[in-house]
Design a protein around this motif. Structure first.
Motif, short mmCIF file in Angstrom:
data_model
loop_
_atom_site.label_atom_id
_atom_site.label_comp_id
_atom_site.label_asym_id
_atom_site.label_seq_id
_atom_site.Cartn_x
_atom_site.Cartn_y
_atom_site.Cartn_z
N ALA A 1 0.83 -1.21 0.00
CA ALA A 1 0.00 0.00 0.00
C ALA A 1 0.86 1.26 0.00
CB ALA A 1 -0.93 -0.01 1.21
N ILE A 2 1.97 1.24 0.77
CA ILE A 2 2.88 2.39 0.76
C ILE A 2 3.49 2.57 -0.62
CG2 ILE A 2 5.03 3.29 1.73
CD1 ILE A 2 4.34 1.88 4.33
N LEU A 3 3.88 1.47 -1.26
CA LEU A 3 4.41 1.55 -2.62
C LEU A 3 3.37 2.10 -3.58
CD1 LEU A 3 6.40 -1.80 -2.93
CD2 LEU A 3 7.34 0.50 -2.93
N LEU A 4 2.11 1.70 -3.42
CA LEU A 4 1.05 2.20 -4.29
C LEU A 4 0.85 3.69 -4.12
CD1 LEU A 4 -1.20 1.51 -6.31
CD2 LEU A 4 -2.70 1.06 -4.36
N VAL A 5 0.93 4.17 -2.88
CA VAL A 5 0.80 5.61 -2.63
C VAL A 5 1.96 6.37 -3.29
CG1 VAL A 5 0.85 7.38 -0.84
CG2 VAL A 5 -0.53 5.33 -0.53
N MET A 6 3.17 5.84 -3.18
CA MET A 6 4.33 6.49 -3.79
C MET A 6 4.20 6.54 -5.31
SD MET A 6 7.32 4.79 -1.45
CE MET A 6 8.60 5.35 -2.56
N ASN A 7 3.77 5.44 -5.92
CA ASN A 7 3.60 5.43 -7.37
C ASN A 7 2.45 6.33 -7.81
OD1 ASN A 7 5.42 3.23 -8.83
ND2 ASN A 7 4.88 2.42 -6.83
N SER A 8 1.40 6.41 -7.01
CA SER A 8 0.30 7.32 -7.33
C SER A 8 0.76 8.77 -7.30
CB SER A 8 -0.86 7.11 -6.35
OG SER A 8 -1.34 5.78 -6.40
N LEU A 9 1.63 9.09 -6.34
CA LEU A 9 2.20 10.44 -6.28
C LEU A 9 3.02 10.74 -7.52
CD1 LEU A 9 2.76 13.05 -4.72
CD2 LEU A 9 4.66 11.88 -3.60
N ALA A 10 3.81 9.78 -7.97
CA ALA A 10 4.61 9.98 -9.18
C ALA A 10 3.71 10.19 -10.40
CB ALA A 10 5.53 8.78 -9.41
N ILE A 11 2.64 9.42 -10.51
CA ILE A 11 1.71 9.57 -11.64
C ILE A 11 1.03 10.93 -11.60
CG2 ILE A 11 -0.42 8.67 -12.65
CD1 ILE A 11 0.49 5.90 -11.72
N TRP A 12 0.67 11.38 -10.38
CA TRP A 12 0.02 12.69 -10.25
C TRP A 12 0.97 13.81 -10.67
CZ3 TRP A 12 1.17 16.77 -6.80
CH2 TRP A 12 0.23 17.82 -6.81
N LEU A 13 2.23 13.75 -10.22
CA LEU A 13 3.20 14.76 -10.61
C LEU A 13 3.44 14.74 -12.12
CD1 LEU A 13 5.87 14.44 -7.77
CD2 LEU A 13 4.34 16.37 -8.18
N ARG A 14 3.55 13.55 -12.69
CA ARG A 14 3.78 13.45 -14.14
C ARG A 14 2.63 14.04 -14.92
NH1 ARG A 14 4.14 7.50 -16.13
NH2 ARG A 14 1.91 7.70 -15.70
N ASN A 15 1.40 13.72 -14.55
CA ASN A 15 0.24 14.25 -15.27
C ASN A 15 0.11 15.75 -15.10
OD1 ASN A 15 -0.40 11.65 -16.09
ND2 ASN A 15 -1.84 11.30 -14.43
N ARG A 16 0.43 16.24 -13.91
CA ARG A 16 0.31 17.68 -13.66
C ARG A 16 1.28 18.47 -14.53
NH1 ARG A 16 1.39 20.76 -7.87
NH2 ARG A 16 1.00 22.89 -8.63
N TYR A 17 2.52 18.04 -14.60
CA TYR A 17 3.51 18.79 -15.38
C TYR A 17 3.38 18.53 -16.87
CZ TYR A 17 5.99 20.62 -11.36
OH TYR A 17 6.32 21.32 -10.21
N GLN A 18 2.84 17.38 -17.26
CA GLN A 18 2.60 17.13 -18.67
C GLN A 18 1.51 18.03 -19.22
OE1 GLN A 18 1.91 12.92 -19.05
NE2 GLN A 18 4.06 12.46 -19.48
N GLN A 19 0.51 18.35 -18.38
CA GLN A 19 -0.54 19.26 -18.82
C GLN A 19 0.00 20.66 -19.03
OE1 GLN A 19 -3.57 18.92 -15.83
NE2 GLN A 19 -4.24 16.89 -16.48
N ARG A 20 1.00 21.05 -18.22
CA ARG A 20 1.60 22.38 -18.39
C ARG A 20 2.45 22.47 -19.64
NH1 ARG A 20 3.65 24.39 -12.39
NH2 ARG A 20 1.62 24.36 -11.38
N TRP A 21 3.10 21.31 -20.00
CA TRP A 21 4.05 21.37 -21.09
C TRP A 21 3.57 20.57 -22.28
CZ3 TRP A 21 8.19 24.55 -20.77
CH2 TRP A 21 8.46 25.08 -19.51
#
Length: 296
Positions: free
Chosen positions: A276-296
């Motif tokens: 579950a901790i690993l899933l939270v960490m990977n979800s954070l990475a996906i959120w950051l990736r999607n957020r910055y991809q929308q900007r660029w």
């Protein structure tokens, strides 16, 4: 009018021979993916089924116990895991990203020392984790006198995952189009302003993904921490970086080697918490990736 003739690859040409093999190659790739997903599903089903009876609040509110498995929990291991991973990220991410920036944006690749640095980084990424445990025990714990403490574990795991962070950050920075750099410099920005305001924001998705993958490796490591003397049974939470500690992989190892079946159930429940901790960490990475991809 001139008619254009469409050229079709002859049956005997190299291109004509390759095309019939494409469906076969795709089928092999899909089969490999299916095998990986099936085994992952079997693993998840097994640990959830085995640990379902102890997936309750006792697991994260109680401390470990060797005498009463019905009261035992993994609070100290969960808190220790969060502290170790947090300190590891604090040490390795800034150093890894700055190293990647230097190698990609400033270093002269014709210089022999820069080539030596790149070669060593690639080689260090393949070194077994137990070797880093020996390094941490000999240099950090004994040489610098840090002892078998939380900061020793974090620094050792930082050395373990630092090459992966550097390689991932370099690839992300390298993927930024050169036109962005040229346009920024043409408008009067300095090289550092170009890197800070253009290159780094555009490379955040790749850096975040590589960093989370590296930290995911660190969170599951037990061999170097066992060598560093991480406590297998601890009934308090660390309050400073000089305290003793334990982490979930070591706590799981300690429960698995006990003969009582109740402790094996606890180990399966702790594995679910670790996933579950690993899933939270990977979800954070996906959120950051999607957020910055929308900007660029």
């Amino acid at each position: 009018m001139t008619a254009t003739l469409q050229q079709t690859p002859a049956a005997g040409t190299l291109e004509g021979r390759r095309r019939p093999l494409e469906p076969v190659f795709k089928a092999i790739l899909l089969a490999s993916l299916a095998v990986a997903v099936i085994f992952l599903g079997i693993l998840l089903a097994y640990v959830i089924t085995e640990g379902w009876g102890r997936l309750d609040s006792r697991l994260w509110t109680n401390f470990p116990s060797k005498l009463y498995p019905e009261r035992a929990g993994a609070q100290s291991a969960i808190i220790g895991t969060v502290y170790v991973v947090g300190l590891t990220a604090m040490f390795c991410v800034p150093i890894g990203v700055m190293t990647a920036i230097y190698l990609e944006e400033y270093a002269d690749r014709d210089r022999w020392w820069n080539r030596m640095i790149e070669l060593n980084i690639q080689n260090l990424a393949a070194v077994p984790s137990i070797v880093y445990g020996i390094l941490g025990l000999g240099i950090l714990a004994r040489g610098f006198g840090l002892g078998r403490t939380l900061i020793t574990a974090a620094l050792t795991l930082s050395l373990l995952v630092l090459p992966v962070v550097i390689i991932a950050a370099r690839e992300a920075i390298r993927a930024v189009p050169g036109s962005i750099r040229q346009g920024s410099l043409a408008l009067g920005a300095t090289q550092w302003q170009t890197i800070w305001r253009q290159v780094l924001p555009a490379s955040v998705p790749g850096i975040a993904t590589g960093t989370i993958l590296a930290l995911s490796r660190a969170i599951g490591e037990a061999a170097p921490l066992l060598l560093l003397g991480a406590v297998t049974h601890i009934t308090f939470n660390p309050e400073s970086v000089t305290d003793s500690y334990t982490v979930l992989p070591i706590q799981i190892f300690n429960w698995i080697k006990l003969p009582e079946a109740e402790f094996h159930t606890l180990a399966s429940a702790a594995i679910v918490i670790l996933l579950a901790i690993l899933l939270v960490m990977n979800s954070l990475a996906i959120w950051l990736r999607n957020r910055y991809q929308q900007r660029w």
